[in-house]
Design a protein around this motif. Structure first.
Motif, PDB file in Angstrom:
ATOM      1  N   GLY A  49      22.356   3.529  13.722  1.00  0.00           N
ATOM      2  CA  GLY A  49      21.284   2.928  12.813  1.00  0.00           C
ATOM      3  C   GLY A  49      20.318   1.813  13.050  1.00  0.00           C
ATOM      4  O   GLY A  49      19.063   1.679  12.125  1.00  0.00           O
ATOM      5  N   ALA A  50      20.389   1.342  13.778  1.00  0.00           N
ATOM      6  CA  ALA A  50      19.386   0.375  14.905  1.00  0.00           C
ATOM      7  C   ALA A  50      18.152   1.462  14.944  1.00  0.00           C
ATOM      8  O   ALA A  50      17.042   1.538  14.692  1.00  0.00           O
ATOM      9  N   LEU A  51      18.642   2.808  15.451  1.00  0.00           N
ATOM     10  CA  LEU A  51      17.138   3.780  16.232  1.00  0.00           C
ATOM     11  C   LEU A  51      16.871   4.438  14.261  1.00  0.00           C
ATOM     12  O   LEU A  51      15.205   4.552  14.746  1.00  0.00           O
ATOM     13  N   ALA A  52      17.696   4.356  13.564  1.00  0.00           N
ATOM     14  CA  ALA A  52      16.199   5.178  12.680  1.00  0.00           C
ATOM     15  C   ALA A  52      16.014   4.284  12.238  1.00  0.00           C
ATOM     16  O   ALA A  52      14.626   4.095  11.376  1.00  0.00           O
ATOM     17  N   ASN A  53      15.756   2.905  11.811  1.00  0.00           N
ATOM     18  CA  ASN A  53      15.583   1.791  11.274  1.00  0.00           C
ATOM     19  C   ASN A  53      14.074   1.990  12.172  1.00  0.00           C
ATOM     20  O   ASN A  53      12.800   1.382  11.548  1.00  0.00           O
ATOM     21  N   VAL A  54      14.254   1.982  13.599  1.00  0.00           N
ATOM     22  CA  VAL A  54      12.477   1.611  14.409  1.00  0.00           C
ATOM     23  C   VAL A  54      11.485   2.975  14.466  1.00  0.00           C
ATOM     24  O   VAL A  54      11.014   2.855  13.916  1.00  0.00           O
ATOM     25  N   ILE A  55      12.360   4.139  13.942  1.00  0.00           N
ATOM     26  CA  ILE A  55      11.947   5.675  13.580  1.00  0.00           C
ATOM     27  C   ILE A  55      10.993   4.828  12.179  1.00  0.00           C
ATOM     28  O   ILE A  55       9.862   5.450  12.683  1.00  0.00           O
ATOM     29  N   VAL A  56      12.070   4.092  11.713  1.00  0.00           N
ATOM     30  CA  VAL A  56      11.235   4.555  10.142  1.00  0.00           C
ATOM     31  C   VAL A  56       9.908   3.838  10.250  1.00  0.00           C
ATOM     32  O   VAL A  56       9.624   3.679  10.009  1.00  0.00           O
ATOM     33  N   MET A  57      10.386   2.677  10.606  1.00  0.00           N
ATOM     34  CA  MET A  57       9.499   1.259  11.166  1.00  0.00           C
ATOM     35  C   MET A  57       8.057   2.240  11.502  1.00  0.00           C
ATOM     36  O   MET A  57       7.194   1.245  11.315  1.00  0.00           O
ATOM     37  N   PRO A  78       0.992  -0.945  -0.122  1.00  0.00           N
ATOM     38  CA  PRO A  78      -0.348  -0.045   0.395  1.00  0.00           C
ATOM     39  C   PRO A  78       0.878   1.126   0.006  1.00  0.00           C
ATOM     40  O   PRO A  78       2.132   1.004   0.370  1.00  0.00           O
ATOM     41  N   ALA A  79       0.306   2.303  -0.523  1.00  0.00           N
ATOM     42  CA  ALA A  79       0.790   3.297  -0.623  1.00  0.00           C
ATOM     43  C   ALA A  79       1.926   3.715   1.111  1.00  0.00           C
ATOM     44  O   ALA A  79       2.955   4.342   0.539  1.00  0.00           O
ATOM     45  N   ASP A  80       1.722   3.914   1.912  1.00  0.00           N
ATOM     46  CA  ASP A  80       2.271   4.074   2.960  1.00  0.00           C
ATOM     47  C   ASP A  80       3.123   3.570   3.743  1.00  0.00           C
ATOM     48  O   ASP A  80       4.363   4.084   3.865  1.00  0.00           O
ATOM     49  N   TRP A  81       2.651   2.235   3.011  1.00  0.00           N
ATOM     50  CA  TRP A  81       4.491   1.122   3.716  1.00  0.00           C
ATOM     51  C   TRP A  81       4.561   0.609   2.087  1.00  0.00           C
ATOM     52  O   TRP A  81       6.760   1.102   2.568  1.00  0.00           O
ATOM     53  N   TYR A  82       4.722   1.950   0.956  1.00  0.00           N
ATOM     54  CA  TYR A  82       6.066   1.617  -0.122  1.00  0.00           C
ATOM     55  C   TYR A  82       6.515   2.975   0.335  1.00  0.00           C
ATOM     56  O   TYR A  82       8.292   2.755   0.411  1.00  0.00           O
ATOM     57  N   TYR A  83       6.515   4.292   0.468  1.00  0.00           N
ATOM     58  CA  TYR A  83       7.598   5.210   1.240  1.00  0.00           C
ATOM     59  C   TYR A  83       8.099   4.884   1.874  1.00  0.00           C
ATOM     60  O   TYR A  83       9.318   5.092   2.487  1.00  0.00           O
ATOM     61  N   ARG A  84       6.915   4.276   3.282  1.00  0.00           N
ATOM     62  CA  ARG A  84       8.428   3.587   3.740  1.00  0.00           C
ATOM     63  C   ARG A  84       9.058   2.786   3.879  1.00  0.00           C
ATOM     64  O   ARG A  84      10.515   2.828   4.214  1.00  0.00           O
ATOM     65  N   VAL A  85       9.325   2.009   3.457  1.00  0.00           N
ATOM     66  CA  VAL A  85       9.950   0.614   2.561  1.00  0.00           C
ATOM     67  C   VAL A  85      11.506   1.422   1.936  1.00  0.00           C
ATOM     68  O   VAL A  85      12.409   1.590   1.813  1.00  0.00           O
ATOM     69  N   LEU A  86      10.589   2.584   1.245  1.00  0.00           N
ATOM     70  CA  LEU A  86      11.539   3.118   0.567  1.00  0.00           C
ATOM     71  C   LEU A  86      12.798   4.157   0.828  1.00  0.00           C
ATOM     72  O   LEU A  86      13.954   4.438   1.129  1.00  0.00           O
ATOM     73  N   THR A  87      12.063   4.862   2.372  1.00  0.00           N
ATOM     74  CA  THR A  87      13.013   5.157   3.373  1.00  0.00           C
ATOM     75  C   THR A  87      13.574   4.256   4.279  1.00  0.00           C
ATOM     76  O   THR A  87      15.376   4.810   3.589  1.00  0.00           O
ATOM     77  N   LEU A  88      13.672   3.140   4.034  1.00  0.00           N
ATOM     78  CA  LEU A  88      14.019   1.823   4.915  1.00  0.00           C
ATOM     79  C   LEU A  88      15.354   1.832   3.527  1.00  0.00           C
ATOM     80  O   LEU A  88      16.986   1.624   4.329  1.00  0.00           O
ATOM     81  N   HIS A  89      15.190   1.461   2.825  1.00  0.00           N
ATOM     82  CA  HIS A  89      16.301   1.019   1.409  1.00  0.00           C
ATOM     83  C   HIS A  89      16.850   1.641   1.557  1.00  0.00           C
ATOM     84  O   HIS A  89      18.196   1.617   1.618  1.00  0.00           O
ATOM     85  N   GLY A  90      16.912   3.144   1.341  1.00  0.00           N
ATOM     86  CA  GLY A  90      17.989   4.112   0.889  1.00  0.00           C
ATOM     87  C   GLY A  90      18.457   4.520   2.346  1.00  0.00           C
ATOM     88  O   GLY A  90      20.310   4.078   2.062  1.00  0.00           O
ATOM     89  N   LEU A  91      18.317   4.428   3.544  1.00  0.00           N
ATOM     90  CA  LEU A  91      19.514   4.582   4.254  1.00  0.00           C
ATOM     91  C   LEU A  91      19.976   3.206   4.720  1.00  0.00           C
ATOM     92  O   LEU A  91      21.294   3.704   5.038  1.00  0.00           O
TER      93      LEU A  91
END
Ligand code: HEM
Ligand SMILES: [Cu+2]
Ligand SMILES: [Cu+2]
Lengths: 174, 514
Positions: free
Chosen positions: B118-126, B61-74
């Motif tokens: 790195g861990a913090l960024a992943n949690v915040i994005v998730m 779904p749209a919200d998860w696409y952008y979330r996962v895109l953020t996750l992937h880039g980082l």
């Protein structure tokens, strides 16, 4: 070896094929360097980067005046606006719309002003495929002369929140 | 030359005889493991993205696409690559200079901060507090902890780089090596120097943005943000290039015994990267308001092409050194007999050489094309952009680093790979998949298909828009390429993790030849 300290006297000018390659690559880079400004002036298709500071409120006011003065129709409840040839046209980017619908004339030149009310947006004109960055606080001015008639789609190609993919608009050229 | 190691903290490599500082070895292992964890997260994100951009599947779904895109880039562009690069610096500074690591305290600080950030960024994005994509263009705002996490990673990396410079300093002071540093160390040092000014740009842009997210700074100018952010974002790609080229030289030596033809040329090319790359970052702003055409042209022409020149030089000297080495071994038939006889079954070699080809031809040519003012109008923010950088930073850097791991695990973890047949195939699978995907992206983008876009059919938009069947076909190519490259990536992670944790120990004996 690349993992050992080089023996004394390693510093020497390149020779043979290596020298030829460096020369060739350098010459090519010089050509490319010259091509960039050359084509900017010759092709006359690039933005000059003309832009002015503007607050979203100021820009919205100008857009409002522009629509009031030049509206010629309506489409899906959105004003269709025809700027005077040679004059200023305004396009307002906002989550998630392009306002208003512009109607231009082929062969006439316009100053197209674009700015954003909120986040950064990406002006993308399809199917021509022309892309420009639109930001809050910046009045981005493009001097344009349409060379084709038809109905063009405007979409957004800078991420601007969850409705980003819904952000479309329209541009007509007669 | 005697090293400066403390007793008991050094061993001779069983394969190469080179001195291995045991402190450095510990931290290289830690960073490699951390890097692979980030690669795994980024990889899971990658396949989800690939299957979403493939219109026939349109998975998330749209919200998860952008979330996962953020996750992937980082996770990919920053955490995976940077973590491994710190390991490469530790290796170059110690083993190749016959020195000990300057400080274990700094090394712990670096590892801890990068890991925590790195861990913090992943949690915040998730948890959905950082849906701003990797670039976090203002005024898009994330939770303050998002910016803090990035700052922690950057500070950690900076500490690692400082530790590297300190190591070079003590090696020089204690005279552990003679004359000039080896080429690989020179390249790593170029990467480290670029890293310093990159990370400083990062601080200049991220610290005010962090304060802004806390409400302590009123506004951040979006144009200024883009200018400084790309001073970070683009220059950091040159860290990757320097590190990748150093790894090419290293792998060329390890796999074929290649020697650089002319050290002065190779080194000068590294210096070009340092001098020119920062200004070249203007090519990200070619269609921006606020910066003049003169400024854009000046910065993207001479500066960019001198950095390109450097890559063209390495693109010649690296394969040339392999050619000379192969011919010297007697593989002298015809123009390309040396290439045919190269050790294509050695994943260290195939990963290195495919990386060279994909980076040079795919990434380099698309990069120079997209960086011209005229073409950028056609390409800005379309899928042509990810098409380009999946050939530089994925088919190039990531693949080269995978090749490096086929030596890092046996030499520094002292464990052998299982299923060596699969390991031999892995670089081809990954390289093929990435190339296929990047071509799909590039061609779809040339029709104007935007990057970072959830629905190219614009379902539900006020005014209809969309693309024709050929663009959809190219998005299908993207999807198939994504599946293939994901399989290549998963295979790499599986093989590496299995080797590190259950591989046969090769302590006391040379590593099994590939
Ligand atoms: C299995 C391998 C990979 C696959 C299948 C893959 C696929 C993708 C896809 C589909 C996108 C989204 C494009 C869009 O919708 O705009 C993307 C974006 C991206 N990828 Fe990858 N990728 C892979 C590996 C990597 C690696 C190893 C790196 C970095 C080292 C990387 C860096 C990026 C970056 C920086 C973006 C852009 C993120 C953004 O727009 O904010 N990718 N990738
Ligand atoms: Cu938008
Ligand atoms: Cu948008």
């Amino acid at each position: 070896m690349s993992i050992d300290c080089p023996p004394p006297g390693w510093f020497r000018a390149p020779g043979g094929a290596e020298r030829a390659w460096v020369g060739l690559a350098l010459a090519w880079c010089v050509v490319m360097t010259i091509m960039m400004p050359f084509w900017h002036f010759r092709g006359k298709q690039n933005s000059t980067g003309e832009s002015y500071a503007v607050t979203p409120a100021q820009f919205a006011e100008r857009v409002g005046k522009f629509v009031d003065a030049h509206q010629v129709g309506e489409d899906e409840g959105w004003p269709v606006v025809e700027p005077p040839p040679g004059g200023d046209a305004y396009l307002q980017a906002q989550m998630w719309s392009w306002y208003p619908i512009l109607k231009l004339r082929k062969g006439q030149t316009y100053r197209l002003h674009m700015s954003s009310m909120d986040l950064q947006h990406g002006f993308a004109l399809l199917p021509l495929n022309m892309n420009f960055q639109v930001m809050p606080g910046y009045d981005h001015v493009l001097t344009i002369t349409p060379t084709q008639t038809g109905e063009f789609q405007v979409i957004c190609n800078e991420f601007c929140g969850i409705g980003h993919h819904l952000m479309t608009g329209k541009l007509l050229v007669e | 030359m005697p090293g400066n190691h403390l007793p008991g903290l050094v061993r001779a490599c069983d394969t190469t005889g080179l001195p291995v500082c045991l402190d450095a070895q510990r931290f290289i292992r830690l960073h490699a493991v951390m890097a692979v964890v980030f690669l795994l997260i980024g990889g899971v994100a990658a396949i989800l993205l690939g299957l979403t951009r493939w219109p026939a599947v349109h998975l998330l779904p749209a919200d998860w696409y952008y979330r996962v895109l953020t996750l992937h880039g980082l996770n990919m562009l920053i955490f995976w690559i940077l973590s491994l690069e710190i390991g490469i610096l530790y290796f170059a500074g110690t083993t190749l200079l016959n020195s000990r690591l300057a400080s274990t305290k700094l090394a712990w600080a670096c590892f801890g901060l990068m890991g925590a950030g790195g861990a913090l960024a992943n949690v915040i994005v998730m948890i959905g507090k950082g849906d701003v994509l990797m670039t976090s263009y203002v005024p898009l705002m994330a939770h303050p902890l998002f910016y803090l996490a990035i700052i922690l990673v950057a500070v950690g990396a900076l500490i690692g780089v400082i530790n590297y410079f300190a190591t070079i300093y003590i090696a020089r002071r204690d005279q552990t090596y003679e004359g000039s540093v080896p080429l690989v160390v020179f390249g790593a040092t170029a990467a480290a120097i670029i890293a310093v000014f990159t990370l400083l740009h990062g601080a200049v842009v991220m610290v005010p943005t962090f304060l802004w997210s806390l409400g302590l700074v009123k506004t951040i100018d979006p144009g200024w943000y883009r200018l400084v952010w790309w001073g970070l974002g683009h220059a950091s790609q040159q860290i990757n290039v320097c590190a990748m080229v150093s790894v090419w030289y290293l792998l060329a030596t390890l796999t074929t015994g290649a020697k650089p033809l002319n050290q002065a040329v190779c080194r000068a090319a590294f210096v070009f990267y340092i001098l020119f790359i920062n200004i070249a970052s203007a090519h990200h702003l070619l269609v921006d308001p606020g910066v003049s055409a003169t400024w854009k042209i000046w910065n993207t022409s001479y500066a960019m092409y001198l950095a390109v020149l450097a890559s063209m030089i390495h693109g010649f000297t690296v394969p040339a050194s392999v050619e000379v080495a192969m011919r010297r071994k007697g593989h002298d038939k015809g123009l390309f007999g040396w290439l045919a006889a190269a050790p294509w079954k050695n994943p260290g070699f195939s990963a290195f050489f495919l990386s060279l080809v994909i980076f040079g031809f795919g990434g380099g040519i698309t990069g120079v094309t997209l960086g011209t003012q005229q073409i950028n109008i056609l390409a800005h923010n379309t899928l042509r952009i990810p098409g380009h950088f999946h050939m530089t930073v994925v088919g190039g850097t990531t693949l080269a680093f995978m090749g490096l791991c086929y030596y890092l695990v046996p030499l520094l973890f002292q464990r052998e790979f299982h299923l060596r047949g699969l390991a031999r195939v892995q670089p081809y699978l990954f390289a093929g998949g990435v190339t296929f995907m990047a071509m799909g992206m590039s061609f779809a983008g040339s029709y104007g298909v935007p990057r970072r876009h959830w629905d190219v059919d614009f379902t539900g938009a006020t005014f209809p828009a969309g693309f024709d069947a050929s663009a959809h076909l190219m998005l299908g190519v993207l999807g198939v390429g994504a599946v293939l490259s994901f399989l290549g990536l998963a295979l790499f992670i599986g093989l590496t993790v299995a080797a590190v944790f259950t591989g046969r120990s090769n302590r006391g004996a040379p590593m099994a030849a590939w």
